[in-house]
Design a protein around this motif. Structure first.
Motif, PDB file in Angstrom:
ATOM      1  N   ASN A   1       0.851  -1.188   0.000  1.00 28.23           N
ATOM      2  CA  ASN A   1       0.000   0.000   0.000  1.00 28.23           C
ATOM      3  C   ASN A   1       0.889   1.241   0.000  1.00 28.23           C
ATOM      4  N   PHE A   2       0.266   2.403   0.043  1.00 29.05           N
ATOM      5  CA  PHE A   2       1.003   3.657  -0.044  1.00 29.05           C
ATOM      6  C   PHE A   2       2.037   3.790   1.079  1.00 29.05           C
ATOM      7  N   PHE A   3       1.648   3.455   2.302  1.00 28.10           N
ATOM      8  CA  PHE A   3       2.548   3.601   3.445  1.00 28.10           C
ATOM      9  C   PHE A   3       3.776   2.701   3.314  1.00 28.10           C
ATOM     10  N   THR A   4       3.581   1.435   2.976  1.00 32.18           N
ATOM     11  CA  THR A   4       4.733   0.527   2.865  1.00 32.18           C
ATOM     12  C   THR A   4       5.621   0.906   1.687  1.00 32.18           C
ATOM     13  N   ILE A   5       5.018   1.439   0.632  1.00 31.10           N
ATOM     14  CA  ILE A   5       5.812   1.858  -0.523  1.00 31.10           C
ATOM     15  C   ILE A   5       6.689   3.057  -0.166  1.00 31.10           C
TER      16      ILE A   5
ATOM     17  N   CYS B   1       5.419   8.171  -7.025  1.00 26.73           N
ATOM     18  CA  CYS B   1       5.388   7.799  -8.441  1.00 26.73           C
ATOM     19  C   CYS B   1       5.241   6.289  -8.600  1.00 26.73           C
ATOM     20  N   TYR B   2       5.881   5.523  -7.738  1.00 26.86           N
ATOM     21  CA  TYR B   2       5.753   4.065  -7.785  1.00 26.86           C
ATOM     22  C   TYR B   2       4.324   3.652  -7.459  1.00 26.86           C
ATOM     23  N   TRP B   3       3.748   4.227  -6.433  1.00 27.35           N
ATOM     24  CA  TRP B   3       2.377   3.901  -6.051  1.00 27.35           C
ATOM     25  C   TRP B   3       1.390   4.292  -7.152  1.00 27.35           C
ATOM     26  N   SER B   4       1.561   5.486  -7.714  1.00 29.36           N
ATOM     27  CA  SER B   4       0.653   5.906  -8.786  1.00 29.36           C
ATOM     28  C   SER B   4       0.854   5.049 -10.037  1.00 29.36           C
ATOM     29  N   GLY B   5       2.080   4.611 -10.285  1.00 25.19           N
ATOM     30  CA  GLY B   5       2.331   3.693 -11.392  1.00 25.19           C
ATOM     31  C   GLY B   5       1.632   2.359 -11.184  1.00 25.19           C
TER      32      GLY B   5
ATOM     33  N   VAL C   1      12.384  14.362   0.303  1.00 26.22           N
ATOM     34  CA  VAL C   1      11.580  14.781  -0.842  1.00 26.22           C
ATOM     35  C   VAL C   1      11.790  13.834  -2.012  1.00 26.22           C
ATOM     36  N   ILE C   2      13.041  13.495  -2.283  1.00 29.85           N
ATOM     37  CA  ILE C   2      13.337  12.582  -3.388  1.00 29.85           C
ATOM     38  C   ILE C   2      12.746  11.205  -3.105  1.00 29.85           C
ATOM     39  N   ALA C   3      12.944  10.691  -1.906  1.00 30.66           N
ATOM     40  CA  ALA C   3      12.440   9.365  -1.572  1.00 30.66           C
ATOM     41  C   ALA C   3      10.916   9.301  -1.614  1.00 30.66           C
ATOM     42  N   VAL C   4      10.252  10.296  -1.068  1.00 32.65           N
ATOM     43  CA  VAL C   4       8.787  10.285  -1.038  1.00 32.65           C
ATOM     44  C   VAL C   4       8.221  10.500  -2.437  1.00 32.65           C
ATOM     45  N   LEU C   5       8.841  11.365  -3.239  1.00 34.87           N
ATOM     46  CA  LEU C   5       8.349  11.570  -4.598  1.00 34.87           C
ATOM     47  C   LEU C   5       8.484  10.305  -5.433  1.00 34.87           C
TER      48      LEU C   5
END
Length: 142
Positions: free
Chosen positions: A76-80, A126-130, A118-122
């Motif tokens: 999910n978003f949190f684990t990603i 992007c991975y989650w939205s992908g 910022v880099i890690a969360v972005l």
């Protein structure tokens, strides 16, 4: 049954860092006022090299963890985002050891920089939205 299939996870992993790399390359070009062809090719080549290193170092590890989490329905978003921060930490440690030869004197100074997160969360976003984008069934046009 897995939450996401193998192709969806691989596509999302390969497309995840592209947005941040484009933003950083454009920002670098504009900050340095370098608009000639040689500078553009150099920044593009370095960005491509960084992407290749990402594909070799990060994708296999992230793929294994993503498959395990998807089988448990925990992807999910949190684990990603947490996994993205962890992977960025590992890549940064390897980068420090390869390019500088040692870790920084203060780990707190190193981890407390805002752009690290910022880099890690972005990339995680992007991975989650992908994953969400590539897992949608494609509807045929009528």
């Amino acid at each position: 049954m897995s939450q996401y299939n193998n192709k969806t996870i691989l596509k999302a992993l390969f497309f995840a860092p592209i947005l941040i790399q484009l933003l950083l390359a454009i920002l670098f070009i504009f900050i340095n006022h370098e608009f000639n062809l040689q500078s553009l090719l150099t920044v593009g080549g370095i960005s491509l090299l960084i992407y290749m290193v990402y594909c070799v170092l990060t994708v296999p590890i992230a793929y294994v963890f993503s498959m395990w989490l998807a089988r448990k329905n925990w992807l999910n978003f949190f684990t990603i985002v947490m996994g993205s921060v962890l992977m960025w930490l590992i890549v940064t440690i390897i980068g420090y050891l390869v390019f500088i030869g040692s870790l920084p004197t203060s780990i707190l100074e190193w981890v407390s920089t805002w752009y690290f997160y910022v880099i890690a969360v972005l990339v995680g976003c992007c991975y989650w939205s992908g994953l969400k984008l590539f897992s949608r069934p494609i509807q045929a046009k009528q």
